[in-house]
Scaffold this active site. Structure first.
Site, short mmCIF file in Angstrom:
data_model
loop_
_atom_site.label_atom_id
_atom_site.label_comp_id
_atom_site.label_asym_id
_atom_site.label_seq_id
_atom_site.Cartn_x
_atom_site.Cartn_y
_atom_site.Cartn_z
N GLY A 11 0.84 -1.21 0.00
CA GLY A 11 0.00 0.00 0.00
C GLY A 11 0.87 1.25 0.00
O GLY A 11 2.10 1.16 -0.04
N PHE A 12 0.22 2.40 0.08
CA PHE A 12 0.95 3.67 0.06
C PHE A 12 1.93 3.77 1.23
O PHE A 12 3.14 3.94 1.04
CB PHE A 12 -0.07 4.82 0.04
CG PHE A 12 0.44 6.13 0.54
CD1 PHE A 12 1.54 6.74 -0.06
CD2 PHE A 12 -0.19 6.77 1.61
CE1 PHE A 12 2.01 7.97 0.41
CE2 PHE A 12 0.27 7.99 2.07
CZ PHE A 12 1.38 8.58 1.47
N ILE A 13 1.42 3.61 2.45
CA ILE A 13 2.32 3.71 3.61
C ILE A 13 3.24 2.48 3.67
O ILE A 13 4.44 2.60 3.89
CB ILE A 13 1.53 3.87 4.93
CG1 ILE A 13 0.65 5.13 4.86
CG2 ILE A 13 2.47 3.95 6.13
CD1 ILE A 13 -0.27 5.32 6.06
N ASP A 32 0.06 -8.67 1.01
CA ASP A 32 -0.89 -7.69 0.48
C ASP A 32 -1.83 -8.40 -0.49
O ASP A 32 -1.38 -9.24 -1.28
CB ASP A 32 -0.12 -6.57 -0.25
CG ASP A 32 -0.91 -5.28 -0.32
OD1 ASP A 32 -0.45 -4.27 0.24
OD2 ASP A 32 -2.01 -5.29 -0.93
N GLY A 37 -3.55 -1.81 -2.72
CA GLY A 37 -2.09 -1.71 -2.87
C GLY A 37 -1.70 -2.00 -4.31
O GLY A 37 -2.54 -2.37 -5.13
N LEU A 77 -0.49 -3.02 8.75
CA LEU A 77 -1.08 -1.86 8.08
C LEU A 77 -2.28 -2.24 7.22
O LEU A 77 -3.02 -1.36 6.78
CB LEU A 77 -0.04 -1.17 7.19
CG LEU A 77 1.25 -0.67 7.85
CD1 LEU A 77 2.24 -0.20 6.78
CD2 LEU A 77 0.96 0.46 8.82
N TYR A 150 -15.79 2.08 9.78
CA TYR A 150 -14.32 2.09 9.76
C TYR A 150 -13.77 2.40 11.16
O TYR A 150 -12.94 1.66 11.69
CB TYR A 150 -13.86 3.15 8.73
CG TYR A 150 -12.37 3.27 8.59
CD1 TYR A 150 -11.60 2.21 8.16
CD2 TYR A 150 -11.74 4.48 8.88
CE1 TYR A 150 -10.23 2.34 8.02
CE2 TYR A 150 -10.37 4.62 8.74
CZ TYR A 150 -9.62 3.54 8.32
OH TYR A 150 -8.26 3.68 8.19
N LYS A 154 -11.76 -0.18 13.75
CA LYS A 154 -10.42 0.16 14.21
C LYS A 154 -10.37 0.25 15.74
O LYS A 154 -9.36 -0.07 16.36
CB LYS A 154 -9.96 1.48 13.58
CG LYS A 154 -9.55 1.31 12.14
CD LYS A 154 -8.34 0.41 12.05
CE LYS A 154 -7.74 0.34 10.68
NZ LYS A 154 -6.52 -0.50 10.66
#
Ligand code: UDP
Length: 326
Positions: A11-13, A32, A37, A77, A150, A154
């Site tokens: 993914g991005f991070i 992933d 991603g 993540l 969401y 979390k």
């Protein structure tokens, strides 16, 4: 050599964390499912002998068990991200974010691995105390609004990680990320900076939702990763929750104006009502600012990259010719 398993590693991070660890000479396995991603975020097959991408689902307990057993550190993540996806499919959000995290944390606890789990500023929801601190009460909206699935999933992840820490000794740390931004963030899932930059460079209107007075605090991905690395390196962060973000706050309409200025675009601003941008599952968060005193004190966390630097970096990366697909 430390071996780190990064779920959501493409993914991005995750891609930025992967590169940071590889640059330090460490070894990384990225798990992933490539739903949000991309292979482009990580080294290609065979490019780096210290890196491996495993395409799979965090809910696959057998696979997760095997990968967790083989590593020293778990950075979790993997999550369903992007408001548009969350509102369109709260069920998938709950399944991936709750069941997937349960799978990863249970394995980490079984094998006694140091674990960092990514949570989100979204858990502060409709809380009105600004800036928000880790020990504040949280209050999000009605389950009739899909957005809050969401935050709710979390929060479950946070409770679960902390319970495993208290009752079974899992060395876990929870990180609440506040609007992480930087190059390679996809524009496909609604995130505002990649959207505005692409719109400005294409000469299209910048779509400001609502009246644009809502605020966010954007943090450069490189600064975020500095914080994550400090957490993993420090035992005193075990069993704690940290806000990781940049307290500098900006109204979304001012962000749009700045993107227009920095790109030299003649795009106009178009105000889009929230109920046109999203369906009925939406409810806006008016302000979001992190109190990072805990991270500053315990980790020496000091996000110094200004929004202008971030925007210039993102603009440059979007302007750069994209690599030819192989
Ligand atoms: N936003 C906007 N136009 C867009 C996309 C987002 O005005 O095209 C606004 C959105 O309403 C929110 C802010 O930008 O107030 C940040 O949105 P993003 O989806 O990046 O993050 P989040 O809402 O999760 O903080």
């Amino acid at each position: 050599m430390t071996r780190t398993l990064i779920t959501g590693g493409a993914g991005f991070i995750g891609g930025h964390v992967t590169r940071r660890l590889l640059d330090r000479g460490e070894s990384v396995v990225a798990l992933d499912d490539l739903s949000t991603g991309s292979r482009e975020n990580v080294p290609a097959d065979g490019e780096n002998p210290r890196f491996r991408l495993v395409v799979g689902d965090v809910r696959d307990r057998r696979l997760v068990d095997e990968l967790v057993q083989d590593c020293d550190v778990v950075i979790h993540l993997a999550a369903r991200i992007g408001l548009k996806l969350v509102i369109e499919s709260p069920l998938k959000t709950m399944e991936v974010n709750a069941d997937g995290t349960e799978s990863v944390l249970a394995a980490a606890s079984r094998y006694g691995k140091r674990t960092l789990i990514a949570s989100t500023s979204e858990v502060y929801g409709l809380a009105t105390k600004i800036p928000s601190s880790e020990s504040d009460p949280i209050s999000f909206g009605s389950p009739e609004k899909g957005r809050w699935s969401y935050a709710c999933s979390k929060v479950f992840d946070e409770f679960y990680a902390l319970a495993l820490h208290r009752e079974r000794g899992l060395r876990a740390t929870v990180v609440r990320l506040f609007n992480t931004v930087g190059p390679k963030q996809s524009a496909h899932y609604g995130m505002v900076i990649p959207r505005f930059v692409r719109q400005a460079l294409a000469g299209e209107p910048l779509t400001v939702y609502g009246d644009g007075t809502q605020t966010r605090s954007f943090c450069y991905v490189g600064d975020v990763i500095d914080g994550l690395m400090e957490i993993v390196a420090r035992d005193e962060s075990v069993g704690k929750v940290y806000n990781i973000g940049n307290p500098s706050e900006i109204a979304i309409v001012d962000l749009a104006k700045r993107v227009i200025e920095l790109t030299g675009s003649d795009s106009p601003i178009e105000y889009v009502p929230f109920d046109v941008a999203f369906n009925a599952g939406f409810e806006e968060i008016r302000r979001r600012v992190p109190d990072i005193s805990r991270a500053r004190h315990d980790l020496g966390f000091n996000p110094t990259t200004t929004l202008d630097v971030v925007l210039k970096d993102v603009i440059e990366s979007v302007r750069a010719p994209q690599p030819v697909a192989r």
